[in-house]
Enzyme design. Structure first.
Site, PDB file in Angstrom:
ATOM      1  N   GLY A  77       7.016  -1.906 -11.068  1.00  0.00           N
ATOM      2  CA  GLY A  77       6.959  -0.949 -10.082  1.00  0.00           C
ATOM      3  C   GLY A  77       7.724  -1.161  -8.969  1.00  0.00           C
ATOM      4  O   GLY A  77       8.549  -2.286  -8.782  1.00  0.00           O
TER       5      GLY A  77
ATOM      6  N   LYS B 266      10.081  -4.751  -7.629  1.00  0.00           N
ATOM      7  CA  LYS B 266      11.388  -4.897  -8.069  1.00  0.00           C
ATOM      8  C   LYS B 266      12.033  -5.139  -6.520  1.00  0.00           C
ATOM      9  O   LYS B 266      13.098  -5.791  -6.407  1.00  0.00           O
ATOM     10  CB  LYS B 266      11.929  -3.504  -8.555  1.00  0.00           C
ATOM     11  CG  LYS B 266      11.895  -3.505  -9.894  1.00  0.00           C
ATOM     12  CD  LYS B 266      12.798  -2.565 -10.789  1.00  0.00           C
ATOM     13  CE  LYS B 266      11.856  -1.089 -10.836  1.00  0.00           C
ATOM     14  NZ  LYS B 266      12.399   0.008 -11.564  1.00  0.00           N
TER      15      LYS B 266
ATOM     16  N   ARG C 178       2.622  -2.266 -18.101  1.00  0.00           N
ATOM     17  CA  ARG C 178       2.303  -1.585 -19.426  1.00  0.00           C
ATOM     18  C   ARG C 178       3.495  -1.652 -20.425  1.00  0.00           C
ATOM     19  O   ARG C 178       3.385  -1.767 -21.518  1.00  0.00           O
ATOM     20  CB  ARG C 178       1.495  -0.470 -19.176  1.00  0.00           C
ATOM     21  CG  ARG C 178       0.161  -0.434 -18.552  1.00  0.00           C
ATOM     22  CD  ARG C 178      -0.301   0.842 -18.231  1.00  0.00           C
ATOM     23  NE  ARG C 178       0.431   1.533 -17.251  1.00  0.00           N
ATOM     24  CZ  ARG C 178      -0.138   2.363 -16.658  1.00  0.00           C
ATOM     25  NH1 ARG C 178      -1.402   3.135 -16.768  1.00  0.00           N
ATOM     26  NH2 ARG C 178       0.739   3.024 -15.648  1.00  0.00           N
TER      27      ARG C 178
ATOM     28  N   HIS D 167      -0.879  -2.239   9.985  1.00  0.00           N
ATOM     29  CA  HIS D 167       0.146  -3.090  10.612  1.00  0.00           C
ATOM     30  C   HIS D 167       0.050  -2.913  11.908  1.00  0.00           C
ATOM     31  O   HIS D 167      -0.080  -3.959  12.647  1.00  0.00           O
ATOM     32  CB  HIS D 167       1.744  -2.252  10.098  1.00  0.00           C
ATOM     33  CG  HIS D 167       1.970  -2.123   8.401  1.00  0.00           C
ATOM     34  ND1 HIS D 167       1.162  -3.103   7.844  1.00  0.00           N
ATOM     35  CD2 HIS D 167       2.433  -1.271   7.724  1.00  0.00           C
ATOM     36  CE1 HIS D 167       1.679  -2.765   6.378  1.00  0.00           C
ATOM     37  NE2 HIS D 167       2.235  -1.541   6.489  1.00  0.00           N
TER      38      HIS D 167
ATOM     39  N   ARG E 199       5.623  -2.800  23.476  1.00  0.00           N
ATOM     40  CA  ARG E 199       6.240  -2.412  24.802  1.00  0.00           C
ATOM     41  C   ARG E 199       5.070  -2.670  25.748  1.00  0.00           C
ATOM     42  O   ARG E 199       3.882  -2.231  25.561  1.00  0.00           O
ATOM     43  CB  ARG E 199       6.738  -0.952  25.039  1.00  0.00           C
ATOM     44  CG  ARG E 199       7.969  -0.361  23.906  1.00  0.00           C
ATOM     45  CD  ARG E 199       8.620   0.727  24.320  1.00  0.00           C
ATOM     46  NE  ARG E 199       9.604   0.310  25.404  1.00  0.00           N
ATOM     47  CZ  ARG E 199      10.769   0.372  25.343  1.00  0.00           C
ATOM     48  NH1 ARG E 199      11.304   0.506  24.031  1.00  0.00           N
ATOM     49  NH2 ARG E 199      11.685   0.268  26.249  1.00  0.00           N
TER      50      ARG E 199
ATOM     51  N   LYS F 165      12.828  -6.043  31.139  1.00  0.00           N
ATOM     52  CA  LYS F 165      13.193  -5.053  31.878  1.00  0.00           C
ATOM     53  C   LYS F 165      12.837  -5.604  33.517  1.00  0.00           C
ATOM     54  O   LYS F 165      11.912  -5.499  33.710  1.00  0.00           O
ATOM     55  CB  LYS F 165      12.876  -3.769  31.843  1.00  0.00           C
ATOM     56  CG  LYS F 165      13.340  -3.036  30.302  1.00  0.00           C
ATOM     57  CD  LYS F 165      13.365  -1.537  30.450  1.00  0.00           C
ATOM     58  CE  LYS F 165      13.727  -0.957  29.175  1.00  0.00           C
ATOM     59  NZ  LYS F 165      15.021  -0.431  29.268  1.00  0.00           N
TER      60      LYS F 165
HETATM   61  C1  BG6 Z   1       4.357   0.162   4.033  1.00  0.00           C
HETATM   62  C2  BG6 Z   1       3.982   1.769   4.168  1.00  0.00           C
HETATM   63  O1  BG6 Z   1       3.068  -0.684   4.493  1.00  0.00           O
HETATM   64  O2  BG6 Z   1       5.302  -0.047   5.197  1.00  0.00           O
HETATM   65  C3  BG6 Z   1       5.421   2.414   4.226  1.00  0.00           C
HETATM   66  O3  BG6 Z   1       3.207   1.925   3.260  1.00  0.00           O
HETATM   67  C4  BG6 Z   1       6.340   2.004   5.152  1.00  0.00           C
HETATM   68  O4  BG6 Z   1       5.014   3.664   4.300  1.00  0.00           O
HETATM   69  C5  BG6 Z   1       6.419   0.398   5.166  1.00  0.00           C
HETATM   70  O5  BG6 Z   1       7.501   2.636   4.872  1.00  0.00           O
HETATM   71  C6  BG6 Z   1       7.556  -0.278   6.255  1.00  0.00           C
HETATM   72  O6  BG6 Z   1       7.607  -1.327   6.064  1.00  0.00           O
HETATM   73  P1  BG6 Z   1       8.989  -1.982   6.628  1.00  0.00           P
HETATM   74  O7  BG6 Z   1       8.685  -3.486   6.333  1.00  0.00           O
HETATM   75  O8  BG6 Z   1      10.143  -1.421   5.851  1.00  0.00           O
HETATM   76  O9  BG6 Z   1       8.922  -1.650   7.999  1.00  0.00           O
END
Ligand code: BG6
Length: 455
Positions: free
Chosen positions: A15, A19, A46, A241, A313, A352
């Site tokens: 996948g 990679k 697979r 995130h 920010r 700033k």
């Molecule tokens: C992944 C999301 O978790 O984080 C993606 O599924 C996104 O949609 C990616 O592009 C962003 O990660 P980075 O490390 O490139 O900011």
């Protein structure tokens, strides 16, 4: 120690993630001598492939980015010699038992530790975990499994997933990765805050007006349309995130830097937030938390925008009775301090400040006290996956998501996601490559906030 052996099996080895991120991160760790003395890497997927074909595939994505040392090619070759492949179905006890046999040959009777990285679609997680744990877990050493989001698509499906995983694994064997927690500037967040007197005492409603968590990408969902239609940006970026960054940012001081102490504080902060409502959509606000009462936390995330950035920010309050606001003609709103933590690209922390423009008159402008990583540190910043993979091998859980953290994160987002779906709310369309929906400004304005990334 020298006597044990560690294998890392990348399930879903052909996948994209494997990679682009996992194999290169493993190589970087090898290059830096961070992996255990005896280790082997297995690709499992697979498609039929020989070891040589896997090595060839992997070699195409390896780079010697750390520095261009002469022995890089040699190191790469050594690394590739430690990579092997086994083809099998993700739900076959038998195929995983074959893998077990091959792993045993490599382990040659040593105490063996086994790490599985599940880089596969969520609908086959549980079966793969079942097969790995029943047919291929380590007999004497540890067995750990790294899983990556999506962890369900709401509270209910996430809880069901956790429950199924726990039929086969203990919580301390499950490493839920959120790669944003492996990013250098996110790691640095608590250093910045807890080890600097000029920040620590200011970290509350008393001095902070609002906090903005901004994520944008200058490319769209190309090639991942199906996934996006099903999950969307709020689940892809915000619920994990950005919310993780928010929790680290806003938590109380942990008792220590131990994984459990930190995660306890993160859970508390997530639980003290009020679930997001539909009319907030891109805004979250605290309910009864003394430190942050009334301070808006805004999140903004999108693809196909005009730039790529991830940043935090922090906008500070006004100086009470500021002498320089009266006659200077400066716009009050623009004149407060702002701390910017730029996670990417071009990592930086800057503040700033108001400053006098040199000259005979008295004119102020906002200037930056700037810590630009590129200028300050010569060493390249490791990829997030390098730190996280190393932590998983070493059993360090600080940067992984505990199941109660995950529950709390879903509890915040599930109601609004359900509501949005039920009401079939139509998104505000914006042109590819633009600055995104205008609604974001109105929304911020309702909370008396201006997005900092525009000025
Ligand atoms: C992944 C999301 O978790 O984080 C993606 O599924 C996104 O949609 C990616 O592009 C962003 O990660 P980075 O490390 O490139 O900011």
């Amino acid at each position: 120690d020298g006597k044990s052996t560690t294998s890392i099996t990348v399930v879903g080895a052909s996948g994209d993630l494997a990679k682009k991120k996992i194999f290169p991160a493993l190589f970087a760790l090898y290059y830096e001598d961070c992996l255990p003395e005896h280790f082997t890497i297995f690709g499992y997927a697979r498609s039929k492939m020989t070891d040589a074909e896997l090595r060839n595939m992997v070699s195409k994505t390896l780079t010697c980015r750390i520095d261009k040392r002469e022995n890089c090619g040699e190191k790469m070759e050594q690394f590739l010699q430690r990579c092997f492949y086994h083809s099998g179905q993700y739900d076959s006890l038998e195929n995983f038992a074959e893998l077990d046999e091959i792993l045993k040959e490599h382990e040659a009777g040593r105490v063996s530790n086994r790490l599985f990285y599940l880089s596969i679609p969520p609908n086959i997680f549980v079966n793969a975990v079942k097969c790995a744990s029943l047919s291929a877990s380590a007999s004497a050493g540890w067995t750990r499994v790294i899983v990556e989001k999506p962890f369900g698509r709401d509270s209910e499906s996430s809880a069901a997933l956790t429950k199924s995983l726990k039929q086969y694994l203990d919580e301390d064997q499950i490493f839920r990765i959120d790669h944003y927690l492996g990013k250098e500037l996110v790691e640095n967040l608590s250093v910045l805050r807890f080890s600097n007197l000029i920040f620590e005492p200011l970290w509350s409603r008393q001095y902070i007006r609002n906090v903005q968590l901004i994520f944008s990408e200058d490319f769209g969902t190309e090639g991942r349309g199906g996934y996006f239609d099903h999950y969307g940006i709020m689940r892809d970026i915000m619920q994990n995130h950005l919310l993780q960054i928010l929790a680290l940012f806003a938590m109380e001081t942990p008792v220590s830097l131990d994984a459990e102490d930190i995660r306890n504080e993160k859970v508390k902060v997530l639980r003290s937030m009020r679930p997001i409502r539909v009319d907030d959509v891109i805004i979250g606000q605290y309910k009864n938390n003394a430190r942050w009462d009334g301070v808006p936390f805004l999140m903004k995330a999108g693809k196909a925008l005009h730039d790529k950035r991830a940043e935090i920010r922090v906008q500070f309050r006004h100086v009470p009775g500021n002498l320089y606001n009266r006659n200077s003609g400066t716009d009050l709103d623009l004149a407060t301090n702002e701390l910017v933590i730029r996670v990417q690209p071009d990592e930086a922390i800057y503040l700033k400040i108001n400053n006098k423009v040199p000259g005979l008159g008295m004119r102020l402008d906002r200037s930056n006290l700037n810590l630009l990583y590129k200028a300050r540190y010569s060493k390249e910043i490791p990829d997030a996956y390098e730190r996280l993979l190393l932590d998983a091998v070493e059993g360090e859980r600080r940067l992984f998501i505990r199941s109660d953290e995950l529950d709390a994160a879903w509890a915040l987002f599930t109601p609004v996601l359900k509501d949005l779906e039920e009401k079939k709310k139509i998104p505000e369309y914006y042109p590819y490559g633009s600055r995104g929906p205008v609604g974001a400004h109105y929304l911020a304005a309702r909370y008396n906030v201006k997005w900092g990334d525009l000025g």
